[in-house]
Design a protein around this motif. Structure first.
Motif, PDB file in Angstrom:
ATOM      1  N   LYS A   1       0.829  -1.206   0.000  1.00 37.49           N
ATOM      2  CA  LYS A   1       0.000   0.000   0.000  1.00 37.49           C
ATOM      3  C   LYS A   1       0.868   1.262   0.000  1.00 37.49           C
ATOM      4  N   ARG A   2       1.915   1.261   0.807  1.00 37.78           N
ATOM      5  CA  ARG A   2       2.825   2.414   0.863  1.00 37.78           C
ATOM      6  C   ARG A   2       3.595   2.586  -0.439  1.00 37.78           C
TER       7      ARG A   2
ATOM      8  N   GLN B   1       1.357   4.177  -2.953  1.00 39.99           N
ATOM      9  CA  GLN B   1       1.163   5.596  -2.677  1.00 39.99           C
ATOM     10  C   GLN B   1       2.375   6.410  -3.136  1.00 39.99           C
TER      11      GLN B   1
ATOM     12  N   ASN C   1       2.479   9.153  -6.278  1.00 44.85           N
ATOM     13  CA  ASN C   1       2.934  10.526  -6.083  1.00 44.85           C
ATOM     14  C   ASN C   1       4.050  10.875  -7.061  1.00 44.85           C
TER      15      ASN C   1
ATOM     16  N   SER D   1       6.157  10.909   0.835  1.00 46.76           N
ATOM     17  CA  SER D   1       6.746   9.774   0.103  1.00 46.76           C
ATOM     18  C   SER D   1       8.084   9.372   0.706  1.00 46.76           C
TER      19      SER D   1
END
Length: 141
Positions: free
Chosen positions: A5-6, A9, A13, A86
């Motif tokens: 999930k990270r 993301q 970005n 991020s």
């Protein structure tokens, strides 16, 4: 440890920024996988563009919260938190975001993550995603 999930993301970005700052040219996402010892692999992620790029002074501030670079037109709609968040997410996974950029030539953001090597049954993965799996039991994978 890698968190899907990270990673998603962070990549969204970085890709969003690449699109925002590239009027003409190319944007590329490269993913590499390198075997490491103790049944681990290093997965490398790189987002490169041929956009407006950044000066050395801008590179020193881009990871600061609420910092935005570029002309006012490109800043509109952003908060200046994307790169700071991020970087923090990548650091939580025991790595860091690297950047190489030149004004007028584009930018390249990258990071590497170490993760255990696991074997996944493609049929199980596909079935869990909600897709029907049709396979002849005599097939070998």
């Amino acid at each position: 440890m890698m968190d899907e999930k990270r990673v998603r993301q962070v990549l969204l970005n970085l890709l969003g920024n690449a699109v925002k700052f590239t009027d003409n040219g190319n944007i590329a996402l490269r993913v590499t996988c390198t075997p490491r010892e103790n049944a681990h692999v290093q997965i490398g992620f790189e987002v490169a563009d041929t956009g407006v790029g950044m000066s050395k002074d801008q590179l020193e501030t881009i990871f600061q919260p609420f910092e935005q670079v570029g002309d006012l037109e490109r800043r509109f709609g952003g908060t200046g938190l994307g790169l700071a968040i991020s970087r923090q997410l990548v650091r939580m996974m025991n790595s860091d975001v690297r950047v190489v950029s030149r004004s007028g030539e584009g930018s390249r953001f990258s990071f590497d993550l170490l993760t255990p090597l696991v074997e996944v049954d493609i049929a199980l993965r596909t079935a869990s995603a909600g897709f029907p799996v049709i396979r002849d039991r005599s097939e070998r994978y």
